[in-house]
Design an enzyme around this catalytic site. Structure first.
Site, PDB file in Angstrom:
ATOM      1  N   GLU A 142      -6.073  14.411   1.782  1.00 21.46           N
ATOM      2  CA  GLU A 142      -4.882  15.246   1.943  1.00 21.46           C
ATOM      3  C   GLU A 142      -4.446  15.126   3.392  1.00 21.46           C
ATOM      4  O   GLU A 142      -4.983  15.795   4.269  1.00 21.46           O
ATOM      5  CB  GLU A 142      -5.178  16.707   1.579  1.00 21.46           C
ATOM      6  CG  GLU A 142      -5.457  16.926   0.106  1.00 21.46           C
ATOM      7  CD  GLU A 142      -5.616  18.391  -0.245  1.00 21.46           C
ATOM      8  OE1 GLU A 142      -5.367  19.240   0.639  1.00 21.46           O
ATOM      9  OE2 GLU A 142      -5.979  18.686  -1.402  1.00 21.46           O
ATOM     10  N   SER A 174       0.094   5.723  15.045  1.00 18.38           N
ATOM     11  CA  SER A 174      -0.307   5.424  13.671  1.00 18.38           C
ATOM     12  C   SER A 174       0.806   5.608  12.651  1.00 18.38           C
ATOM     13  O   SER A 174       0.765   5.013  11.576  1.00 18.38           O
ATOM     14  CB  SER A 174      -1.496   6.302  13.272  1.00 18.38           C
ATOM     15  OG  SER A 174      -1.166   7.676  13.401  1.00 18.38           O
ATOM     16  N   HIS A 199       0.267  10.903   7.897  1.00 18.41           N
ATOM     17  CA  HIS A 199       0.402   9.467   7.647  1.00 18.41           C
ATOM     18  C   HIS A 199       1.028   9.206   6.282  1.00 18.41           C
ATOM     19  O   HIS A 199       0.846   9.982   5.344  1.00 18.41           O
ATOM     20  CB  HIS A 199      -0.963   8.788   7.770  1.00 18.41           C
ATOM     21  CG  HIS A 199      -1.563   8.974   9.121  1.00 18.41           C
ATOM     22  ND1 HIS A 199      -2.541   9.913   9.370  1.00 18.41           N
ATOM     23  CD2 HIS A 199      -1.283   8.378  10.306  1.00 18.41           C
ATOM     24  CE1 HIS A 199      -2.865   9.870  10.660  1.00 18.41           C
ATOM     25  NE2 HIS A 199      -2.108   8.957  11.246  1.00 18.41           N
TER      26      HIS A 199
END
Length: 268
Positions: free
Chosen positions: A217, A35, A221
């Protein structure tokens, strides 16, 4: 006459494919990752992966094929057939960036778990072998740092065992390496604990971010700005390597060195 026309058509098609392929070697970068590098749809903005922004630091004739997918480790990337799909896109001379580690350490998720010194090492060795067998150039990329600072205010390496395996394989198997973990820790140290929030997904509900209406939060990422800057770290790493693609990295990369977000993931 009909047979002759069919043969001529087949020859023309073969020529077209061959000609297209002739321009491909060295002008394509493929990404195998998770990701942190993945590409996201506009409705997920400002969440952005570094692989999504890498093209902004390359000459226009270079293509990026981003196979990165959230939640994947070396184990699941193989098990789901994603590696096979990447190999189907790979042509001789292409560069393959391989960055895993964030999910390989998930001991509580057996579909992801790949112990550093065994499965992770073996999976990376397979990736290297497969890319070289196909005539491509594998490049190992150590896992990018999370926004995690120690008591001394310095960024912490969260995946030292997995990064260590990558560095070892790069040395023993003579594989080009981008030590993104080290580069991104310096990047975080430079920003500091507070300013670095803008590089990751830190938003309040009152910021009215459509993708995160309740706020978020997230120290793993990236925001658009963070992804641009991490892509710049990767571009710097590629430029420093003695590879055909190294000559395709722009010397000046204003799209990746921005100090403020553009408001989209496009290149100017």
């Amino acid at each position: 006459m009909r047979i002759a026309r069919k043969i001529a058509a087949m020859a023309a098609a073969l020529f077209a494919v061959t000609s297209a392929h002739a321009t491909r070697p060295g002008d394509t970068i493929l990404i195998a990752s998770d990701s942190t590098a993945a590409s996201y749809a506009p409705d997920r903005y400002p969440q952005t992966g570094w692989g999504q922004m890498l093209a902004c630091g390359l000459q226009p004739d270079v293509r990026v094929i981003n196979h990165a997918m959230g939640g994947r480790s070396t184990r699941s990337f193989l098990a789901e057939g994603r590696w096979d799909r990447l190999l189907a896109d790979l042509m001789p001379g292409d560069t393959v960036l391989i960055q895993f580690g964030h999910n390989d350490q998930a001991r509580g998720k057996p579909e992801r778990w790949a112990p550093a010194q065994t499965d992770y090492r073996n999976n990376l060795m397979r990736f290297i072998w497969d890319v070289r067998t196909a005539g491509g150039i594998p490049v190992l990329v150590t896992p990018v740092a999370r926004r995690n600072f120690g008591p001394d205010g310095k960024a912490i390496a969260d995946y030292p065992a997995w990064s260590g395996v990558m560095r070892d394989l790069a040395t023993t198997l003579h594989v080009p390496l981008i030590d993104l973990e080290a580069r991104s820790r310096v990047w975080l140290d430079r920003a500091g604990p507070e300013a670095s929030k803008a590089l990751y997904l830190h938003y309040r509900a009152q910021d009215e971010i459509a993708a995160f209406p309740k706020g978020i939060e997230d120290n793993t990422h990236f925001s658009e700005l963070g992804a641009r800057q991490v892509a710049n770290l990767v571009a710097e790493g590629l430029r420093a390597l003695d590879l055909p693609v190294s000559r395709k990295i722009l010397a000046e990369r204003p799209d990746l060195t921005r100090a403020t977000p553009l408001g989209s993931t496009r290149c100017r």
